[in-house]
Write a protein that holds these residues in place. Structure first.
Motif, mmCIF file in Angstrom:
data_model
loop_
_atom_site.group_PDB
_atom_site.id
_atom_site.type_symbol
_atom_site.label_atom_id
_atom_site.label_comp_id
_atom_site.label_asym_id
_atom_site.label_seq_id
_atom_site.Cartn_x
_atom_site.Cartn_y
_atom_site.Cartn_z
ATOM 1 N N ARG A 38 0.816 -1.221 0.000
ATOM 2 C CA ARG A 38 0.000 0.000 0.000
ATOM 3 C C ARG A 38 0.848 1.269 0.000
ATOM 4 N NH1 ARG A 38 -2.809 -1.307 5.458
ATOM 5 N NH2 ARG A 38 -0.641 -1.933 5.781
ATOM 6 N N GLY A 39 2.168 1.105 -0.015
ATOM 7 C CA GLY A 39 3.047 2.268 -0.017
ATOM 8 C C GLY A 39 3.282 2.863 1.353
ATOM 9 N N ALA A 46 8.749 -5.788 5.163
ATOM 10 C CA ALA A 46 7.905 -6.908 4.741
ATOM 11 C C ALA A 46 8.572 -7.606 3.559
ATOM 12 C CB ALA A 46 6.516 -6.415 4.354
ATOM 13 N N PRO A 47 8.857 -8.905 3.647
ATOM 14 C CA PRO A 47 9.606 -9.583 2.584
ATOM 15 C C PRO A 47 8.818 -9.823 1.304
ATOM 16 C CG PRO A 47 8.961 -11.147 4.268
ATOM 17 C CD PRO A 47 8.592 -9.792 4.792
ATOM 18 N N SER A 48 7.485 -9.795 1.396
ATOM 19 C CA SER A 48 6.668 -10.009 0.203
ATOM 20 C C SER A 48 5.482 -9.049 0.220
ATOM 21 C CB SER A 48 6.181 -11.460 0.136
ATOM 22 O OG SER A 48 5.205 -11.717 1.126
ATOM 23 N N PHE A 49 4.624 -9.174 -0.769
ATOM 24 C CA PHE A 49 3.526 -8.232 -0.921
ATOM 25 C C PHE A 49 2.269 -8.625 -0.162
ATOM 26 C CE2 PHE A 49 6.151 -7.969 -4.777
ATOM 27 C CZ PHE A 49 6.513 -6.637 -4.703
ATOM 28 N N ARG A 83 9.734 -8.523 -2.181
ATOM 29 C CA ARG A 83 9.945 -7.081 -2.244
ATOM 30 C C ARG A 83 11.425 -6.749 -2.410
ATOM 31 N NH1 ARG A 83 6.101 -3.670 -0.075
ATOM 32 N NH2 ARG A 83 7.758 -2.424 0.859
ATOM 33 N N PHE A 84 12.284 -7.641 -1.919
ATOM 34 C CA PHE A 84 13.730 -7.475 -2.029
ATOM 35 C C PHE A 84 14.371 -8.856 -1.867
ATOM 36 C CE2 PHE A 84 12.052 -6.013 2.073
ATOM 37 C CZ PHE A 84 12.481 -7.022 2.909
ATOM 38 N N PRO A 85 15.616 -9.028 -2.330
ATOM 39 C CA PRO A 85 16.271 -10.343 -2.230
ATOM 40 C C PRO A 85 16.379 -10.794 -0.778
ATOM 41 C CG PRO A 85 17.484 -8.903 -3.714
ATOM 42 C CD PRO A 85 16.480 -8.033 -3.033
ATOM 43 N N TYR A 122 7.839 -3.204 -8.947
ATOM 44 C CA TYR A 122 6.425 -2.917 -9.133
ATOM 45 C C TYR A 122 6.101 -1.526 -8.620
ATOM 46 C CZ TYR A 122 5.714 -7.986 -9.728
ATOM 47 O OH TYR A 122 5.765 -9.286 -10.150
ATOM 48 N N GLN A 123 5.095 -0.914 -9.222
ATOM 49 C CA GLN A 123 4.540 0.307 -8.675
ATOM 50 C C GLN A 123 3.695 -0.059 -7.462
ATOM 51 O OE1 GLN A 123 5.186 3.504 -9.700
ATOM 52 N NE2 GLN A 123 6.689 2.494 -11.053
ATOM 53 N N PRO A 124 3.489 0.876 -6.506
ATOM 54 C CA PRO A 124 2.668 0.567 -5.318
ATOM 55 C C PRO A 124 1.326 -0.044 -5.713
ATOM 56 C CG PRO A 124 3.721 2.687 -5.024
ATOM 57 C CD PRO A 124 4.026 2.259 -6.435
ATOM 58 N N GLY A 125 1.051 -1.193 -5.154
ATOM 59 C CA GLY A 125 -0.203 -1.879 -5.427
ATOM 60 C C GLY A 125 -0.096 -2.965 -6.476
ATOM 61 N N GLU A 126 0.894 -2.878 -7.361
ATOM 62 C CA GLU A 126 1.018 -3.848 -8.448
ATOM 63 C C GLU A 126 1.496 -5.210 -7.959
ATOM 64 O OE1 GLU A 126 1.995 -1.001 -12.331
ATOM 65 O OE2 GLU A 126 3.587 -2.195 -11.406
ATOM 66 N N GLY A 127 2.401 -5.214 -6.980
ATOM 67 C CA GLY A 127 2.932 -6.486 -6.489
ATOM 68 C C GLY A 127 1.850 -7.360 -5.879
ATOM 69 N N TYR A 128 1.001 -6.759 -5.073
ATOM 70 C CA TYR A 128 -0.100 -7.500 -4.441
ATOM 71 C C TYR A 128 -1.075 -7.999 -5.503
ATOM 72 C CZ TYR A 128 -4.071 -8.416 -1.323
ATOM 73 O OH TYR A 128 -5.114 -9.004 -0.646
ATOM 74 N N THR A 129 -1.391 -7.130 -6.460
ATOM 75 C CA THR A 129 -2.312 -7.495 -7.534
ATOM 76 C C THR A 129 -1.759 -8.634 -8.373
ATOM 77 O OG1 THR A 129 -3.170 -5.233 -7.647
ATOM 78 C CG2 THR A 129 -3.544 -6.645 -9.562
#
Length: 265
Positions: A38-39, A46-49, A83-85, A122-129
């Motif tokens: 959510r930005g 947080a390691p993932s979305f 979100r990061f390695p 990803y842009q904010p919101g794209e990773g979760y989507t």
């Protein structure tokens, strides 16, 4: 034999959990998800979305496989959504996967890469989507030969992944001050623990019942701890109280960390 040393119950290395839908490709996971895309500044570590927010009642895939609230969904059928390695090597992560039969056993190329991972920007919101989109895409095929495979990681209650939001809140959202506070706390923990519970100072505090557990029937819920701060102050501001403070902070952190997960589940 019970150790006289007290140390953090928070694991230093995350555990890994692979959930296969091979036995029922059309089944749902049986859990609601939490959006970490959510930005917000609280998502910094947080390691993932997305992570598991709440488990549904019943004999679900999630419950059968030991999934817990707070577990992060890292990969979907080998496609990673980090979100990061990761700074942890998979071979050192405890494997919590539950395999009821041979159909549930999956190869490493269906879970996530053992080598270096290229993290998609990803842009904010794209990773979760995109994470949800990949899950829906795999499930839509309803193919027993290509069932949904989720790879999750479980982090310790006092790891940066789970503790960051507490430091951020304690410093009213100031990231710089929160980072400083977290780093100082990590240094303090390394220099303070393990605590010798048989030490004279702590024994005096325990015998005074300044810190004690209230005997309530919680089942598998966290214990209730009673703290009499007026008694603690009576011990003065010397090293004894400082050591007790370390013990108290760890007790409190364990308690609040477990309570947060309990509320989510």
């Amino acid at each position: 034999m019970t150790s006289s040393n007290f140390q953090s119950t928070s694991a230093d290395v995350p555990s890994r959990l692979v959930v296969s839908f091979a036995t029922d490709p059309s089944a749902s996971l049986g859990a609601s998800l939490f959006n970490h895309d959510r930005g917000d500044q609280s998502e910094l570590y947080a390691p993932s979305f997305c992570s598991i927010s709440k488990l549904m009642e019943g004999d679900t895939i999630a419950r059968k496989n030991g999934v817990q609230a707070g577990d992060f969904i890292i990969a979907v059928n080998g496609h990673e959504f980090r979100r990061f390695p990761s700074k942890y090597e998979i071979k050192y992560m405890p494997d919590l996967s539950v395999h009821s039969n041979d159909d549930d056993i999956v190869s490493s190329d269906q879970t996530c890469s053992e080598g270096k991972v290229t993290v998609t920007e990803y842009q904010p919101g794209e990773g979760y989507t995109c994470t949800l989109g990949k899950i829906k895409q795999v499930k839509s095929t309803n193919d027993p030969q290509n069932p949904l495979i989720l790879t999750l990681e479980r982090y310790g209650w006092n790891s940066r992944e789970n503790a960051w939001h507490r430091f951020l809140a304690a410093r009213d959202g100031d990231v710089s001050l929160a980072l400083q506070m977290m780093e100082e706390n990590e240094k303090w923990r390394k220099s303070t623990f393990p605590l010798n519970l048989k030490g004279e100072g702590l024994q005096k505090i325990f015998k005074s019942r300044a810190i004690s557990e209230i005997d309530l029937d919680h089942g598998d819920r966290p214990p209730t701890v009673y703290v009499d701060f007026s008694k603690l102050q009576d011990f003065g501001r010397g090293r004894i109280l400082q050591r007790c403070g370390g013990c108290l902070c760890s007790f409190h952190g364990t308690f609040t960390g477990k309570v947060r997960k309990s509320k989510e589940s």
